[in-house]
Each structure stands twice: as structure tokens, then as C-alpha cells.
Write a protein that holds these residues in place. Structure first.
Motif, PDB file in Angstrom:
ATOM      1  N   GLN A 216       0.927  -1.182  -0.194  1.00 36.58           N
ATOM      2  CA  GLN A 216      -0.116  -0.099   0.066  1.00 36.58           C
ATOM      3  C   GLN A 216       0.795   1.226  -0.035  1.00 36.58           C
ATOM      4  O   GLN A 216       0.401   2.345  -0.837  1.00 36.58           O
ATOM      5  CB  GLN A 216      -0.989  -0.076   1.344  1.00 36.58           C
ATOM      6  N   GLU A 217       2.073   1.148   0.737  1.00 35.86           N
ATOM      7  CA  GLU A 217       2.897   2.351   0.949  1.00 35.86           C
ATOM      8  C   GLU A 217       3.481   2.450  -0.510  1.00 35.86           C
ATOM      9  O   GLU A 217       3.526   3.722  -1.064  1.00 35.86           O
ATOM     10  CB  GLU A 217       3.952   2.170   1.980  1.00 35.86           C
ATOM     11  N   TYR A 218       3.852   1.629  -1.245  1.00 38.65           N
ATOM     12  CA  TYR A 218       4.620   1.590  -2.350  1.00 38.65           C
ATOM     13  C   TYR A 218       3.603   2.199  -3.487  1.00 38.65           C
ATOM     14  O   TYR A 218       3.954   2.905  -4.353  1.00 38.65           O
ATOM     15  CB  TYR A 218       5.423   0.421  -2.887  1.00 38.65           C
ATOM     16  N   GLY A 219       2.392   1.457  -3.564  1.00 33.56           N
ATOM     17  CA  GLY A 219       1.503   1.483  -4.506  1.00 33.56           C
ATOM     18  C   GLY A 219       1.307   3.060  -4.612  1.00 33.56           C
ATOM     19  O   GLY A 219       0.974   3.587  -5.577  1.00 33.56           O
ATOM     20  N   ARG A 220       0.771   3.910  -3.454  1.00 38.09           N
ATOM     21  CA  ARG A 220       0.512   5.155  -3.489  1.00 38.09           C
ATOM     22  C   ARG A 220       1.639   6.172  -3.989  1.00 38.09           C
ATOM     23  O   ARG A 220       1.427   6.895  -4.728  1.00 38.09           O
ATOM     24  CB  ARG A 220      -0.085   5.393  -2.020  1.00 38.09           C
ATOM     25  N   LEU A 221       2.803   5.891  -3.425  1.00 36.62           N
ATOM     26  CA  LEU A 221       3.992   6.498  -3.894  1.00 36.62           C
ATOM     27  C   LEU A 221       4.212   6.435  -5.360  1.00 36.62           C
ATOM     28  O   LEU A 221       4.309   7.491  -6.167  1.00 36.62           O
ATOM     29  CB  LEU A 221       5.201   6.014  -3.242  1.00 36.62           C
ATOM     30  N   ALA A 222       3.939   5.155  -5.889  1.00 36.18           N
ATOM     31  CA  ALA A 222       4.337   4.924  -7.401  1.00 36.18           C
ATOM     32  C   ALA A 222       3.264   5.853  -8.048  1.00 36.18           C
ATOM     33  O   ALA A 222       3.675   6.131  -9.132  1.00 36.18           O
ATOM     34  CB  ALA A 222       4.453   3.452  -7.462  1.00 36.18           C
ATOM     35  N   SER A 223       1.951   5.676  -7.567  1.00 37.06           N
ATOM     36  CA  SER A 223       0.995   6.199  -8.298  1.00 37.06           C
ATOM     37  C   SER A 223       1.395   7.660  -8.436  1.00 37.06           C
ATOM     38  O   SER A 223       1.045   8.429  -9.474  1.00 37.06           O
ATOM     39  CB  SER A 223      -0.210   5.842  -7.657  1.00 37.06           C
ATOM     40  N   GLU A 224       1.560   8.214  -7.150  1.00 31.23           N
ATOM     41  CA  GLU A 224       1.892   9.945  -7.306  1.00 31.23           C
ATOM     42  C   GLU A 224       2.982  10.196  -8.116  1.00 31.23           C
ATOM     43  O   GLU A 224       3.025  11.367  -8.827  1.00 31.23           O
ATOM     44  CB  GLU A 224       2.049  10.283  -5.725  1.00 31.23           C
ATOM     45  N   LEU A 260      -1.281  -2.712  -8.165  1.00 33.85           N
ATOM     46  CA  LEU A 260      -1.940  -2.343  -9.473  1.00 33.85           C
ATOM     47  C   LEU A 260      -3.163  -1.572  -9.186  1.00 33.85           C
ATOM     48  O   LEU A 260      -3.793  -0.780  -9.741  1.00 33.85           O
ATOM     49  CB  LEU A 260      -2.013  -3.782 -10.244  1.00 33.85           C
ATOM     50  N   THR A 261      -3.875  -1.978  -7.997  1.00 35.01           N
ATOM     51  CA  THR A 261      -5.040  -1.157  -7.730  1.00 35.01           C
ATOM     52  C   THR A 261      -4.636   0.223  -7.495  1.00 35.01           C
ATOM     53  O   THR A 261      -5.552   1.029  -7.949  1.00 35.01           O
ATOM     54  CB  THR A 261      -5.556  -1.839  -6.366  1.00 35.01           C
ATOM     55  N   GLU A 262      -3.639   0.488  -6.996  1.00 39.58           N
ATOM     56  CA  GLU A 262      -3.098   2.011  -6.925  1.00 39.58           C
ATOM     57  C   GLU A 262      -2.626   2.647  -8.266  1.00 39.58           C
ATOM     58  O   GLU A 262      -2.847   3.661  -8.608  1.00 39.58           O
ATOM     59  CB  GLU A 262      -2.146   2.158  -5.882  1.00 39.58           C
ATOM     60  N   THR A 263      -2.083   1.883  -8.863  1.00 34.76           N
ATOM     61  CA  THR A 263      -1.023   2.372  -9.966  1.00 34.76           C
ATOM     62  C   THR A 263      -1.885   2.087 -11.494  1.00 34.76           C
ATOM     63  O   THR A 263      -1.227   2.588 -12.440  1.00 34.76           O
ATOM     64  CB  THR A 263       0.369   1.908 -10.292  1.00 34.76           C
ATOM     65  N   TYR A 264      -2.816   1.263 -11.258  1.00 35.93           N
ATOM     66  CA  TYR A 264      -3.167   0.585 -12.980  1.00 35.93           C
ATOM     67  C   TYR A 264      -3.350   1.697 -14.022  1.00 35.93           C
ATOM     68  O   TYR A 264      -3.007   1.406 -15.233  1.00 35.93           O
ATOM     69  CB  TYR A 264      -4.403  -0.261 -12.772  1.00 35.93           C
ATOM     70  N   ASP A 265      -3.951   2.899 -13.569  1.00 38.18           N
ATOM     71  CA  ASP A 265      -4.017   4.069 -14.474  1.00 38.18           C
ATOM     72  C   ASP A 265      -3.275   4.638 -15.022  1.00 38.18           C
ATOM     73  O   ASP A 265      -3.155   5.561 -16.121  1.00 38.18           O
ATOM     74  CB  ASP A 265      -5.365   4.920 -14.220  1.00 38.18           C
ATOM     75  N   MET A 266      -2.147   4.680 -14.030  1.00 39.60           N
ATOM     76  CA  MET A 266      -0.792   5.530 -14.524  1.00 39.60           C
ATOM     77  C   MET A 266       0.006   4.688 -14.967  1.00 39.60           C
ATOM     78  O   MET A 266       1.248   5.473 -15.311  1.00 39.60           O
ATOM     79  CB  MET A 266      -0.442   6.063 -13.161  1.00 39.60           C
ATOM     80  N   VAL A 267       0.334   3.357 -15.106  1.00 40.36           N
ATOM     81  CA  VAL A 267       1.621   2.901 -15.483  1.00 40.36           C
ATOM     82  C   VAL A 267       1.355   1.667 -16.730  1.00 40.36           C
ATOM     83  O   VAL A 267       0.184   1.605 -17.137  1.00 40.36           O
ATOM     84  CB  VAL A 267       2.347   1.863 -14.256  1.00 40.36           C
TER      85      VAL A 267
END
Length: 531
Positions: A216-224, A260-267
Motif C-alpha cells: 500500500q505504501e509503495y503503490g500510493r508513492l508509485a502512483s503519485e 496495481l489497484t493504486e497504479t493501474y491507470d498510471m503505469v
């Protein structure tokens, strides 16, 4: 460790392997004849040049006395070893991932720009070494241009984050008119580097990683981070989120879902990393391609689950940006510790056997078979560190056994990857159960009409007769048939002898009336070209 210390263990391991080979050969569930059918109507996807990527990390001697050695007899004015550049081009590398790896999670990119004599010396916590920063970002871009490869940059999401990623992107890609783009021009790179391929950190699921994070921590950071980078360069970027460091991680699967739940739209990609080691049971080692095949299938399932939940038509693909044979249990080059912080120590300098080369060839076959979902891959690494190219400081550069299947596959896999119908005998491995003896893939170039078949015989004792139906292709003739094998599958190259075992013509291969027949030696990688 001295050769005399290792010889008895090696002899015992060889004897144990020979004994197990004899017992397992009897477990084959069919005679050693395999058949396949190929047609231009059944296509998996295109051959992607990005499949033939590699990796240069500030680790051991990969950079210093690897690609870079001022004063070497072959070095150019910038200090790049010309012999290594020549071998890199011959290897057929398309992209090179940089600067890590574990190294990137504590890296300050601005340490490696500007005049070399003003660059700070730092401790590298990842590999317990001293980093001089004599090679940095602009230098690496110069090397990429000379090597004819595309850079694949990684940003530090271990000790840094969004602003640092935006800063290095601005430095690399803006033409000018801002503080960082003008700094690049001042440092001698007038034109932007135009880096489009970016990894959002490295192995952030691993407790060994500096700045290790939960999913969760990484997913939020990677998405932003991805969102901010796209504010600078939009859809020109190809962004890779960190997947699991391997299938045996306790968090594998759940990590992919959460990230992927956090980043799917961005990566655009999620990474995959996997290494293989010969534990002493050759049959298990030769099953590596089947193990990778299962790993890819699992990752695809996790991607598609998130895609379904999000109700999106967008696809996220796999960047298999670390893969290789890595003998992690080898005592040859231990990592420094304590108060010892050497510069560019010899680390992870595995010597690769013929069997290792067969495995590498098989892993490439597996990656190609999944070209519809695996859109990028990086053999880790390029020079000295678990690498196909080795160098001696001040001396020669030479090819390891693994160089050969990679170079030939990169040179001759063209056009489309074909979906093959394969029937193969199977054999039993102690760890992985039943595994097909034949691993194969074929490519077809619609422009030239050429068909190239890559095949591995995983059997340790028996040749494998291959019968291939290629009657769907018109006007073919046998152009070339080469195989890489040796009576001693544990032979490895050295500085003194790197040419005793090379790819050689495969005797007896024939093509007649649309049928290809060949006999594949035990523990062998083979390429057959028709056109």
C-alpha cells in the motif's frame, strides 16, 4: 577460494548428478521423439526488440573495469572499454536498465553529473561498497549512444520520491529554459536525452531494500510519482511499477493486486524478477523455463483480476526486467562487510556452464512464447556481475557460455512469434514434477518468409528426435542449423579458454516436403533457420 578447495565438492556433485540422471531417465513417459506444427495463421504477437534488454548496475565490477576503464588499451577518450562496446553490440542488446537494482534505492542522481573531480564519494549501502560517482547519468547516456542501446532509467523511491523523480526527468528530457535542463546543457549535454522508459523504484517488496515499503505504501508513492512524471512528459513515457521480487516472496500475488489497484491507470508495465540456480540436480535446473512459464501465468492472472475489477479496457503488460541464472550459493565473491567499503569489488562473478547457457536459451524461448503479455525483459546483468561478458582489469574481455544463445536469438528472432502445437515426452524432476523434454518457439518474418525455430532438449541423457510440420509455409529451404552443447555440461569459459565450446553445425538436420527433422543432443540449445 583456491581450486584445490573446490575440486572434491565439484567431483562429488558431478557424481551425484550422474547417478540421479541415470535413475530419472527411466521415468520418461514416452519415447524421446517430439513433434510440432507451425503455421503463419497462428500468431502470439510480434517479436519485440525490448525482449533483448540487459542491465548495468553500480554493483561490483559491472561499471568500473566493466564498461568503464580509463587507460585500458581499448578505452576511448571518455574511458569506455572498446572491447566491451563491441561485445555489447554483438550480443544484440536493445535496452539497458540503469543504475539499479538495489543500488538505486539509496542513489542521489545529482552526485554523478558535472566535473568528475568535483563529484562526491559516497557509501553504497546496497552492496557495502564505496561509490566514486565517476560514472553518472550523462556519462551513461553517452555510453548508450555508442553502444546503440536505449536507456531504461530507474528512479529512487527508497530514500526519495516524487520531487526527485520529476527533477531527474526534467534534467534528462527538457530541451532547456529551466534550472535543471540548463544545468544539463552546462554539463555538456546540449540536446535532451529523451529517456522514455522509466522504472518506478526497484524491488520495494524486499526487506533487503533500502526504504522497503508495504504494497500500500509503495503503490500510493508509485502512483503519485507516475502522475507527476506524466505532468511533465505525458504519454511519451513508458512507466514500470515494481512487482514482486520473485514468486517465492510471501507477499507475491497480494503485492501485485495492491500495487496495481493504486497504479493501474498510471503505469504501462509491472515488473517481474526471477533467478535460477543449479542446486546440483541438473534435471531441476533444466526445468527453469517451465518454472518461469508458471510465474508469468500467475502474474497475468493478477493483472487481469485488477483489470476486471476496475472495469477498464486498458492493458498493463509485464516488464521482466531481471532474469538470469544466478548461483547465489557460490562462495567465489562474497559481499564485503564491517569496516571494509572497497571500490568496485569483484561481486557475483559467476562462471557459467554449458548447462547454464541451455537454461538461458530456454528462458528466452519462454519470454518469446509470452510476447503477447511480456513486452520487455532485461538479462541481469551485462558485464562481470552474473553476466554474459567478462573482463580482466587492464586485460581481455571474453564471452561466457550464456552469450551465445542470447546473441543468436537476438540476431535471428524476427517478425511474428508463432503459436506452436507441440507434443513432447516428459521427464520427472525431484522438485518440479513432470516437465516436457522439448521447449521450443518459432518466429516467422512475413517480409522475408524466413522461419526460425529455437529449441531446447532438457533431457540430460538422451537425444531428442524432432519432427516439425512446416508445410503451411511455401518455398522454404534449410539455411542453417546450429546447436550449443558439450559432452561435459559443466564446462565453462575462462579468460584462457572461451572458445573450446561454441555453437556448431547440427549434423543430420534435414528439410523435405514441408517436414523438418533433426536430432537434438542431450542438454542442448538449437537454432534452425529456414528461408
Amino acid at each position: 577460494m583456491a581450486p584445490s578447495d573446490t575440486q572434491p565438492a565439484a567431483t562429488a556433485a558431478t557424481a551425484a548428478t550422474a547417478s540421479l540422471t541415470a535413475s530419472l531417465t527411466a521415468s520418461l513417459t514416452a519415447s524421446l521423439t517430439a513433434s510440432l506444427t507451425a503455421s503463419p495463421a497462428f500468431v502470439v504477437g510480434p517479436v519485440r526488440r525490448e525482449t533483448f534488454g540487459s542491465f548495468v548496475e553500480h554493483l561490483g565490477r559491472c561499471v568500473y573495469t566493466g564498461i568503464y576503464e580509463p587507460g585500458h588499451a581499448t578505452a576511448d577518450e571518455a574511458g569506455w572499454r572498446g572491447d566491451v562496446l563491441d561485445l555489447t553490440r554483438e550480443l544484440g542488446v536493445s535496452t539497458v536498465r540503469y543504475p539499479g537494482g538495489n543500488f538505486v534505492s539509496g542513489y542521489r542522481w545529482e552526485d554523478g553529473i558535472g566535473p568528475k573531480n568535483e563529484r562526491p564519494v559516497r557509501l553504497d549501502l546496497a552492496w557495502h561498497s564505496t561509490e566514486t560517482n565517476h560514472v553518472g547519468l550523462d556519462d551513461f547516456m553517452d555510453w548508450c549512444r555508442k553502444a546503440g542501446v536505449e536507456p531504461m532509467m530507474a528512479v529512487n523511491l527508497g530514500t526519495r520520491g516524487v520531487q526527485d523523480a520529476v527533477d531527474v526527468l526534467e534534467y534528462c528530457n527538457l530541451a532547456g529554459g529551466t534550472a535543471l535542463s540548463d544545468l544539463r546543457r552546462k554539463n555538456g549535454s546540449e540536446e535532451p536525452h529523451n529517456v522514455t522508459f522509466w522504472c518506478l523504484g526497484n524491488e520495494m517488496d524486499g526487506p533487503w531494500q533500502i526504504g522497503h515499503k508495504t504494497a500500500q505504501e509503495y503503490g500510493r508513492l508509485a502512483s503519485e510519482t507516475a502522475r507527476a512524471m506524466r505532468m511533465v512528459a505525458g504519454d511519451t513515457l513508458r512507466l514500470v511499477a515494481c512487482g514482486s521480487s520473485g514468486p517465492r516472496m510471501a507477499t507475491f500475488g497480494e503485492w501485485e493486486r495492491a500495487v496495481l489497484t493504486e497504479t493501474y491507470d498510471m503505469v504501462d508495465y509491472i515488473s517481474a524478477h526471477q533467478y535460477f540456480e543449479n542446486s546440483g540436480v541438473l534435471e531441476d535446473h533444466l526445468a527453469a523455463g517451465a518454472v518461469m512459464d508458471q510465474f508469468i501465468g500467475d502474474i497475468v492472472a493478477h493483472i487481469d483480476h485488477v483489470k476486471s475489477v476496475k472495469k477498464t479496457s486498458k492493458d498493463v503488460h509485464i516488464s521482466f526486467d531481471e532474469w538470469n541464472v544466478w548461483h547465489m550459493g557460490s562462495p567465489r565473491t562474497p559481499i564485503p562487510s564491517g569496516t571494509d567499503w572497497p571500490e568496485a569489488p569483484a561481486l557475483l562473478e559467476d562462471l557459467y556452464t554449458v548447462a547454464d547457457a541451455v537454461v538461458v536459451g530456454d528462458l528466452l524461448i519462454t519470454l518469446l512464447r509470452h510476447t503477447d503479455r511480456v513486452h520487455s525483459a532485461s538479462l541481469a546483468q551485462l558485464v562481470n556481475v552474473i553476466a554474459p561478458i567478462m573482463t580482466a582489469p587492464g586485460g581481455a574481455a571474453w564471452k561466457q557460455t550464456t552469450f551465445h544463445p542470447f546473441a543468436l536469438t537476438s540476431a535471428h528472432a524476427r517478425g511474428d512469434v508463432l503459436q506452436l502445437a507441440v507434443e513432447s515426452p516428459r521427464y520427472v524432476t525431484p522438485e518440479h514434477g513432470e516437465v516436457p523434454a522439448l521447449s521450443a518457439v518459432a518466429t516467422h518474418d512475413p517480409e522475408t518468409g524466413h522461419v526460425t525455430l529455437f529449441a531446447v532438449n532438457r533431457s540430460t541423457a538422451e537425444p531428442l528426435r524432432l519432427d516439425a510440420d512446416l508445410s503451411a509455409f511455401a518455398g522454404l529451404g534449410l539455411l542453417e542449423a546450429v546447436t550449443f552443447t558439450n559432452e561435459d555440461p559443466l564446462w565453462h569459459a575462462t579468460e584462457q579458454d572461451s572458445t573450446s565450446v561454441l555453437p556448431a553445425p547440427l549434423d543430420g538436420a534435414a528439410y523435405d516436403g514441408g517436414r523438418l527433422t533433426a536430432e537434438l543432443p542431450p542438454v542442448s540449445w538449437t537454432m534452425i533457420r529456414l528461408g
